[in-house]
Write a protein that holds these residues in place. Structure first.
Motif, PDB file in Angstrom:
ATOM      1  N   PHE A  61      -7.351  -4.478  17.844  1.00  0.00           N
ATOM      2  CA  PHE A  61      -7.954  -5.196  16.721  1.00  0.00           C
ATOM      3  C   PHE A  61      -7.606  -6.681  16.785  1.00  0.00           C
ATOM      4  N   ASN A  62      -8.487  -7.503  16.206  1.00  0.00           N
ATOM      5  CA  ASN A  62      -8.219  -8.932  16.102  1.00  0.00           C
ATOM      6  C   ASN A  62      -7.230  -9.239  14.982  1.00  0.00           C
ATOM      7  N   GLN A  63      -7.307  -8.504  13.907  1.00  0.00           N
ATOM      8  CA  GLN A  63      -6.429  -8.691  12.750  1.00  0.00           C
ATOM      9  C   GLN A  63      -6.157  -7.318  12.142  1.00  0.00           C
ATOM     10  N   VAL A  64      -4.902  -7.078  11.770  1.00  0.00           N
ATOM     11  CA  VAL A  64      -4.561  -5.850  11.049  1.00  0.00           C
ATOM     12  C   VAL A  64      -3.678  -6.226   9.867  1.00  0.00           C
ATOM     13  N   TYR A  65      -4.045  -5.710   8.723  1.00  0.00           N
ATOM     14  CA  TYR A  65      -3.309  -5.915   7.485  1.00  0.00           C
ATOM     15  C   TYR A  65      -2.573  -4.614   7.171  1.00  0.00           C
ATOM     16  N   ILE A  66      -1.253  -4.683   7.080  1.00  0.00           N
ATOM     17  CA  ILE A  66      -0.431  -3.515   6.773  1.00  0.00           C
ATOM     18  C   ILE A  66       0.179  -3.734   5.394  1.00  0.00           C
ATOM     19  N   ILE A  67      -0.091  -2.814   4.484  1.00  0.00           N
ATOM     20  CA  ILE A  67       0.396  -2.926   3.114  1.00  0.00           C
ATOM     21  C   ILE A  67       1.268  -1.715   2.817  1.00  0.00           C
ATOM     22  N   LEU A  68       2.523  -1.979   2.461  1.00  0.00           N
ATOM     23  CA  LEU A  68       3.492  -0.917   2.192  1.00  0.00           C
ATOM     24  C   LEU A  68       4.017  -1.065   0.771  1.00  0.00           C
ATOM     25  N   ASP A  69       3.763  -0.083  -0.052  1.00  0.00           N
ATOM     26  CA  ASP A  69       4.220  -0.120  -1.434  1.00  0.00           C
ATOM     27  C   ASP A  69       5.507   0.678  -1.582  1.00  0.00           C
ATOM     28  N   ALA A  70       6.448   0.131  -2.331  1.00  0.00           N
ATOM     29  CA  ALA A  70       7.717   0.794  -2.671  1.00  0.00           C
ATOM     30  C   ALA A  70       8.549   1.109  -1.427  1.00  0.00           C
ATOM     31  N   LEU A  71       8.642   0.147  -0.520  1.00  0.00           N
ATOM     32  CA  LEU A  71       9.414   0.355   0.707  1.00  0.00           C
ATOM     33  C   LEU A  71      10.848   0.781   0.413  1.00  0.00           C
ATOM     34  N   ASP A  72      11.402   0.296  -0.675  1.00  0.00           N
ATOM     35  CA  ASP A  72      12.781   0.649  -1.016  1.00  0.00           C
ATOM     36  C   ASP A  72      12.945   2.136  -1.331  1.00  0.00           C
ATOM     37  N   GLU A  73      11.854   2.857  -1.514  1.00  0.00           N
ATOM     38  CA  GLU A  73      11.911   4.299  -1.756  1.00  0.00           C
ATOM     39  C   GLU A  73      11.838   5.106  -0.463  1.00  0.00           C
ATOM     40  N   CYS A  74      11.760   4.413   0.654  1.00  0.00           N
ATOM     41  CA  CYS A  74      11.743   5.068   1.959  1.00  0.00           C
ATOM     42  C   CYS A  74      13.166   5.433   2.360  1.00  0.00           C
ATOM     43  N   SER A  75      13.333   6.649   2.848  1.00  0.00           N
ATOM     44  CA  SER A  75      14.635   6.990   3.410  1.00  0.00           C
ATOM     45  C   SER A  75      14.757   6.223   4.721  1.00  0.00           C
ATOM     46  N   GLY A  76      15.775   5.404   4.843  1.00  0.00           N
ATOM     47  CA  GLY A  76      15.928   4.584   6.044  1.00  0.00           C
ATOM     48  C   GLY A  76      15.113   3.314   6.005  1.00  0.00           C
ATOM     49  N   TYR A  77      14.978   2.697   4.830  1.00  0.00           N
ATOM     50  CA  TYR A  77      14.126   1.507   4.729  1.00  0.00           C
ATOM     51  C   TYR A  77      14.642   0.337   5.562  1.00  0.00           C
ATOM     52  N   LEU A  78      15.952   0.269   5.797  1.00  0.00           N
ATOM     53  CA  LEU A  78      16.462  -0.819   6.638  1.00  0.00           C
ATOM     54  C   LEU A  78      15.956  -0.687   8.071  1.00  0.00           C
ATOM     55  N   ARG A  79      15.843   0.536   8.563  1.00  0.00           N
ATOM     56  CA  ARG A  79      15.291   0.782   9.895  1.00  0.00           C
ATOM     57  C   ARG A  79      13.811   0.385   9.932  1.00  0.00           C
ATOM     58  N   VAL A  80      13.077   0.682   8.867  1.00  0.00           N
ATOM     59  CA  VAL A  80      11.663   0.298   8.791  1.00  0.00           C
ATOM     60  C   VAL A  80      11.525  -1.224   8.785  1.00  0.00           C
ATOM     61  N   LEU A  81      12.382  -1.897   8.036  1.00  0.00           N
ATOM     62  CA  LEU A  81      12.343  -3.364   8.020  1.00  0.00           C
ATOM     63  C   LEU A  81      12.576  -3.947   9.401  1.00  0.00           C
ATOM     64  N   LYS A  82      13.541  -3.406  10.120  1.00  0.00           N
ATOM     65  CA  LYS A  82      13.818  -3.872  11.481  1.00  0.00           C
ATOM     66  C   LYS A  82      12.601  -3.649  12.374  1.00  0.00           C
ATOM     67  N   TRP A  83      11.985  -2.494  12.253  1.00  0.00           N
ATOM     68  CA  TRP A  83      10.798  -2.172  13.039  1.00  0.00           C
ATOM     69  C   TRP A  83       9.638  -3.111  12.696  1.00  0.00           C
ATOM     70  N   LEU A  84       9.444  -3.400  11.408  1.00  0.00           N
ATOM     71  CA  LEU A  84       8.372  -4.311  11.000  1.00  0.00           C
ATOM     72  C   LEU A  84       8.594  -5.705  11.583  1.00  0.00           C
ATOM     73  N   LYS A  85       9.838  -6.141  11.597  1.00  0.00           N
ATOM     74  CA  LYS A  85      10.153  -7.442  12.185  1.00  0.00           C
ATOM     75  C   LYS A  85       9.821  -7.446  13.672  1.00  0.00           C
ATOM     76  N   GLU A  86      10.139  -6.350  14.355  1.00  0.00           N
ATOM     77  CA  GLU A  86       9.807  -6.233  15.780  1.00  0.00           C
ATOM     78  C   GLU A  86       8.303  -6.287  15.991  1.00  0.00           C
ATOM     79  N   LEU A  87       7.541  -5.637  15.118  1.00  0.00           N
ATOM     80  CA  LEU A  87       6.077  -5.680  15.223  1.00  0.00           C
ATOM     81  C   LEU A  87       5.565  -7.113  15.101  1.00  0.00           C
ATOM     82  N   LEU A  88       6.120  -7.845  14.150  1.00  0.00           N
ATOM     83  CA  LEU A  88       5.665  -9.217  13.918  1.00  0.00           C
ATOM     84  C   LEU A  88       5.921 -10.136  15.105  1.00  0.00           C
TER      85      LEU A  88
END
Length: 170
Positions: free
Chosen positions: A124-151
């Motif tokens: 894709f040329n552009q992808v918009y990822i919207i995540l609501d209530a990330l703090d309710e994810c088990s392991g949200y710090l791991r998700v944040l690290k992964w999102l940073k890697e994606l960026l």
């Protein structure tokens, strides 16, 4: 409801996030302050944008931490959901998806799913990822690290929007 969240959608921060490349926007507020409703309005706005551009996509995930809703709490299910949503807007089933499920016997690992998602994002040329209530994810710090890697991955044109309650660790 029409015009819900228009104060935000018409604002400078949202416009910068929507029009920039490799943008991340964090929205935080107390429980019950309307973050999920705002996310729904944002998704609708971005969906309208993407409907006119076949190489743009919006994908989203709503974390939900009720005891009976374990499927809405994990990083693994987040990635599977994003893959499924991207596949739904592809004209053909991408080869990277065929390969990950080729044996059909066992579920792919989280690492394989993340790699497949990256391959899909590159279509894709552009992808918009919207995540609501990330703090309710088990392991949200791991998700944040992964999102940073994606960026920071080269070649991906991402716009990531995350909502949480106020958290110092985020």
């Amino acid at each position: 409801m029409a015009n819900t969240g228009s104060w935000f959608i018409n604002g400078a921060q949202f416009t910068k996030w929507k029009e920039g490349i490799n943008q991340c926007l964090w929205i935080y507020g107390c429980s019950g302050s309307g973050k999920t409703i705002l996310c729904s309005s944002i998704i609708g706005n971005i969906q309208n944008l993407c409907d006119n551009h076949p190489l743009q996509a919006v994908v989203y995930f709503f974390f939900y931490s009720r005891d009976s809703q374990q499927a809405f709490q994990s990083h693994h299910n987040l990635v599977k959901s994003l893959i499924k949503q991207l596949i739904s807007v592809c004209f053909d089933l991408p080869n990277c998806v065929v390969q990950i499920y080729k044996n059909g016997i066992q579920q792919p690992s989280l690492m394989d799913l993340e790699k497949t998602l990256c391959n899909l994002l590159a279509l894709f040329n552009q992808v918009y990822i919207i995540l609501d209530a990330l703090d309710e994810c088990s392991g949200y710090l791991r998700v944040l690290k992964w999102l940073k890697e994606l960026l920071v991955q080269s070649g991906l044109k991402l716009h990531i929007l995350v909502t949480t309650r106020p958290q110092e660790s985020i």
